[in-house]
Design a protein around this motif. Structure first.
Motif, PDB file in Angstrom:
ATOM      1  N   UNK A 319      46.989  12.367   2.051  1.00 44.42           N
ATOM      2  CA  UNK A 319      47.812  13.138   3.469  1.00 44.42           C
ATOM      3  C   UNK A 319      49.017  13.372   2.984  1.00 44.42           C
ATOM      4  N   UNK A 320      49.653  12.406   2.425  1.00 47.74           N
ATOM      5  CA  UNK A 320      51.634  12.359   1.817  1.00 47.74           C
ATOM      6  C   UNK A 320      51.352  13.572   1.004  1.00 47.74           C
ATOM      7  N   UNK A 321      50.991  13.924   0.214  1.00 44.97           N
ATOM      8  CA  UNK A 321      51.078  15.575  -0.750  1.00 44.97           C
ATOM      9  C   UNK A 321      50.831  16.616   0.228  1.00 44.97           C
ATOM     10  N   UNK A 322      50.191  16.546   1.602  1.00 43.92           N
ATOM     11  CA  UNK A 322      49.401  17.399   2.125  1.00 43.92           C
ATOM     12  C   UNK A 322      51.144  17.622   3.534  1.00 43.92           C
ATOM     13  N   UNK A 323      51.692  16.472   3.975  1.00 43.21           N
ATOM     14  CA  UNK A 323      52.705  17.043   4.549  1.00 43.21           C
ATOM     15  C   UNK A 323      54.204  16.567   3.553  1.00 43.21           C
ATOM     16  N   UNK A 324      54.380  15.898   2.304  1.00 40.16           N
ATOM     17  CA  UNK A 324      55.092  16.272   1.675  1.00 40.16           C
ATOM     18  C   UNK A 324      55.573  18.667   1.780  1.00 40.16           C
ATOM     19  N   UNK A 325      54.787  19.043   1.567  1.00 45.32           N
ATOM     20  CA  UNK A 325      54.642  20.566   1.391  1.00 45.32           C
ATOM     21  C   UNK A 325      54.878  20.793   2.919  1.00 45.32           C
ATOM     22  N   UNK A 326      54.513  20.366   3.787  1.00 49.28           N
ATOM     23  CA  UNK A 326      55.027  21.027   4.810  1.00 49.28           C
ATOM     24  C   UNK A 326      56.537  20.771   5.380  1.00 49.28           C
ATOM     25  N   UNK A 327      56.779  19.070   4.782  1.00 51.92           N
ATOM     26  CA  UNK A 327      58.126  18.547   5.013  1.00 51.92           C
ATOM     27  C   UNK A 327      59.189  19.236   4.224  1.00 51.92           C
ATOM     28  N   UNK A 339      63.000  10.814   3.960  1.00 54.48           N
ATOM     29  CA  UNK A 339      61.302  10.473   3.542  1.00 54.48           C
ATOM     30  C   UNK A 339      61.040   9.341   2.922  1.00 54.48           C
ATOM     31  N   UNK A 340      59.925  10.125   2.011  1.00 57.62           N
ATOM     32  CA  UNK A 340      58.896   9.660   1.339  1.00 57.62           C
ATOM     33  C   UNK A 340      59.790   8.515   0.157  1.00 57.62           C
ATOM     34  N   UNK A 341      61.101   8.509  -0.229  1.00 61.55           N
ATOM     35  CA  UNK A 341      61.230   7.362  -0.776  1.00 61.55           C
ATOM     36  C   UNK A 341      61.158   5.939   0.231  1.00 61.55           C
ATOM     37  N   UNK A 342      62.081   6.226   1.383  1.00 60.07           N
ATOM     38  CA  UNK A 342      62.067   4.901   2.598  1.00 60.07           C
ATOM     39  C   UNK A 342      60.570   4.309   2.974  1.00 60.07           C
ATOM     40  N   UNK A 343      59.543   5.412   2.866  1.00 59.53           N
ATOM     41  CA  UNK A 343      57.632   4.856   3.308  1.00 59.53           C
ATOM     42  C   UNK A 343      57.149   4.246   2.195  1.00 59.53           C
ATOM     43  N   UNK A 344      57.908   4.492   0.709  1.00 58.86           N
ATOM     44  CA  UNK A 344      57.607   4.196  -0.079  1.00 58.86           C
ATOM     45  C   UNK A 344      57.812   2.969  -0.430  1.00 58.86           C
ATOM     46  N   UNK A 345      59.121   2.691  -0.493  1.00 56.32           N
ATOM     47  CA  UNK A 345      60.134   1.218  -0.436  1.00 56.32           C
ATOM     48  C   UNK A 345      59.695   0.368   0.838  1.00 56.32           C
ATOM     49  N   UNK A 372      54.059   7.510  -1.567  1.00 54.62           N
ATOM     50  CA  UNK A 372      54.716   7.863  -3.121  1.00 54.62           C
ATOM     51  C   UNK A 372      53.281  10.159  -2.648  1.00 54.62           C
ATOM     52  N   UNK A 373      52.105  10.216  -1.721  1.00 52.00           N
ATOM     53  CA  UNK A 373      52.112  11.396  -1.887  1.00 52.00           C
ATOM     54  C   UNK A 373      52.859  12.445  -1.675  1.00 52.00           C
ATOM     55  N   UNK A 374      53.721  11.897  -0.683  1.00 54.79           N
ATOM     56  CA  UNK A 374      54.297  13.254  -0.960  1.00 54.79           C
ATOM     57  C   UNK A 374      55.365  13.086  -1.418  1.00 54.79           C
ATOM     58  N   UNK A 375      56.322  12.039  -2.011  1.00 49.93           N
ATOM     59  CA  UNK A 375      56.872  12.344  -3.330  1.00 49.93           C
ATOM     60  C   UNK A 375      56.062  13.259  -4.334  1.00 49.93           C
ATOM     61  N   UNK A 378      55.580  18.177  -3.713  1.00 53.28           N
ATOM     62  CA  UNK A 378      56.472  20.253  -3.295  1.00 53.28           C
ATOM     63  C   UNK A 378      57.733  19.139  -4.206  1.00 53.28           C
ATOM     64  N   UNK A 379      58.152  18.628  -3.111  1.00 57.24           N
ATOM     65  CA  UNK A 379      59.654  18.614  -3.819  1.00 57.24           C
ATOM     66  C   UNK A 379      60.726  18.628  -4.851  1.00 57.24           C
ATOM     67  N   UNK A 380      60.288  17.761  -5.992  1.00 57.93           N
ATOM     68  CA  UNK A 380      60.409  17.191  -7.240  1.00 57.93           C
ATOM     69  C   UNK A 380      60.438  18.406  -7.983  1.00 57.93           C
TER      70      UNK A 380
END
Length: 507
Positions: A319-327, A339-345, A372-375, A378-380
């Motif tokens: 789910x996070x990977x999909x959200x990361x692409x949209x974000x 956002x991803x690192x805040x959730x991860x920490x 983790x999935x957001x990170x 796509x972003x990096x």
């Protein structure tokens, strides 16, 4: 190449990426079982992970260059074949040394698959589609390590043999070769410069020296071990070798050489920050190898079912990977990393202090997986591509290497923290009962064997007290690992803020 052939070929490459990355996670479902079967300690057992990630880190840029020169289809089929051979050798391992050697063979096959797939995207797809597809490959690469324990637990429950975890690769590899021959069209660079053989050797030795130095660290006496020759000499060698590599690549700018690393990218501060975040994200991937052991040792779940409890992390990562692409499309890559690192920490610190039941573990780990999935998506990849300009292929290769380096060094660090925490176990058990039975249990040289011996005690009251003490020590031991991962997430957050400031000042 028709759209249909491109789509089918992309799915073949994606499945190959998933298979090679899966072995980092699938082994975690049986890590304690494998260590016990070979009668090795947690730190010794970590070499099964470390050698695999080290081999991938070394082979990734080299295979990428070979694929550009001799053909991506050809090298993909070779890599898949070597990976299948390594998987078969691992499954047949009669000894721990054989097991480690087979993992190296696996890594040689798995190391180039991701970079070949990325090069394929950059070669055959238009620029407006490249970012999304590269993000998808990055997400698959990261998420495979998280869902691996679930798949591993299912196989382990069905077979009761860890060897079957690796034979599952064989039919997949055979299908990939068959469909790859039929559906992948050959692509390669029309003009190729001479290979940077010296640069490849320097890069390989720099990575190996760094890994070997960190392997010799003593988690219980960290500062003191840094002063030992087996650590600081290898660290110095790694630093010296990498310095020579940078100077070599700088001189290669005026030569007709296909550099293993692009000097202009190494001199780009924004790109270096992206590489730092890539390295740290690789360290976060490595922690998921040890979470099933945590579930077993601290929460009392049987070893062959521990990986199932990774479902929350696995689903949340998808789910996070999909959200990361949209974000990334809405907020941009830097804000997505924030956002991803805040959730991860938040997730990792919660696992360290609050996950004392399976319910709380699922909640905390799901938050971790979401970040983790957001990170991992796509972003990096987007940040690396933007910083690279025309050198997208080199940038993604270097980002992949940085992740593999993080994946290589982290298991040894985590294993040291865990084993240091378990050093308190003998005194804790002896506080509960200083009997001959306990003394005999403490003669076992692995944590897993101690736990199995405790569970076999005939006295129910004594068994319950000792197992409770074991779980308490385990919670503290793995808690140190989660705290470190939370700190790594915070560093990624700070790097993202710094990168955002640099980008705003250069506009």
């Amino acid at each position: 190449m028709t759209d249909k052939r491109k789509t089918v070929a992309l799915w073949i490459f994606t499945l190959g990426v998933f298979m090679s990355a899966l072995d980092n996670g699938i082994i975690s479902a049986a890590l304690t079982t494998i260590n016990s079967s070979f009668d090795v300690t947690e730190i010794q057992g970590a070499w099964g992970i470390t050698l695999y990630t080290l081999g991938m880190a070394i082979t990734t840029p080299i295979v990428g260059k070979l694929a550009d020169r001799y053909g991506r289809k050809k090298l993909f089929l070779v890599e898949i074949s070597i990976f299948a051979l390594g998987s078969l050798l691992v499954a047949l391992s009669p000894s721990f040394i054989w097991f480690l050697a087979a993992r190296v063979v696996q890594s040689i096959g798995g190391g180039g698959i991701f970079i070949i797939a990325s090069s394929f995207v950059l070669t055959v797809y238009p620029k407006e589609k490249q970012g999304r597809l590269l993000g998808m490959l990055g997400a698959v690469n990261g998420i495979a390590s998280v869902v691996g324990p679930n798949i591993g637990s299912l196989i382990l429950n069905a077979t009761n043999q860890w060897h079957w975890l690796f034979t599952i690769n064989l039919p997949i590899a055979i299908l990939l070769v068959i469909f790859g021959i039929k559906w992948i069209d050959e692509t390669k660079n029309p003009e190729t410069k001479p290979l940077d053989l010296l640069g490849s050797m320097l890069l390989s030795f720099a990575i190996f020296s760094l890994m070997f130095a960190l392997t010799n660290l003593d988690g219980a006496h960290l500062l003191a071990s840094l002063a030992t020759p087996s650590v600081f000499l290898w660290l110095a060698l790694s630093f010296l070798t990498f310095t020579l590599l940078v100077k070599l690549e700088k001189s290669n700018q005026t030569k007709d050489v296909d550099s293993i690393l692009n000097y202009d990218l190494l001199a780009n501060k924004q790109f270096l920050l992206t590489l730092l975040m890539g390295l740290l994200s690789g360290m976060l991937i490595a922690i998921f190898v040890y979470i099933p052991s945590y579930v077993e040792h601290h929460l009392g779940v049987p070893a062959n079912q521990a990986g199932v409890w990774m479902s929350g992390i696995g689903l949340a990562s998808i789910v996070g990977a999909g959200m990361g692409g949209m974000l990334v499309d809405k907020l941009g890559a830097v804000k997505t990393v924030v956002v991803a690192s805040l959730l991860s920490s938040l997730g990792f610190f919660s696992l360290a202090f609050f996950s004392h039941s399976l319910g709380w573990f699922l909640a905390c780990s799901s938050v971790t997986g979401l970040g983790f999935g957001m990170l991992m998506g796509a972003p990096l990849s987007v940040l690396a591509s933007k910083a690279a300009g025309k050198e997208k292929g080199s940038a993604l290769g270097m980002l992949s290497v940085s992740r593999q380096v993080g994946l290589t060094i982290a298991p040894i660090v985590y294993a040291s923290l865990i084993q240091t925490g378990f050093n308190q176990l003998p005194s804790k058990l002896l506080q509960v009962s200083d009997t001959s039975a306990v003394q005999q249990i403490l003669k076992n040289n692995t944590t897993e064997n101690m736990l199995l011996a405790l569970l076999k005690l005939p006295d129910a009251s004594l068994r319950e007290s000792l197992v409770t003490a074991f779980k308490e020590v385990a919670g503290q031991a793995y808690g140190h690992m989660f705290i470190l991962s939370g700190g790594i997430s915070v560093v990624i957050l700070l790097a993202a803020f710094s990168l955002g400031k640099k980008q705003s000042t250069t506009r």
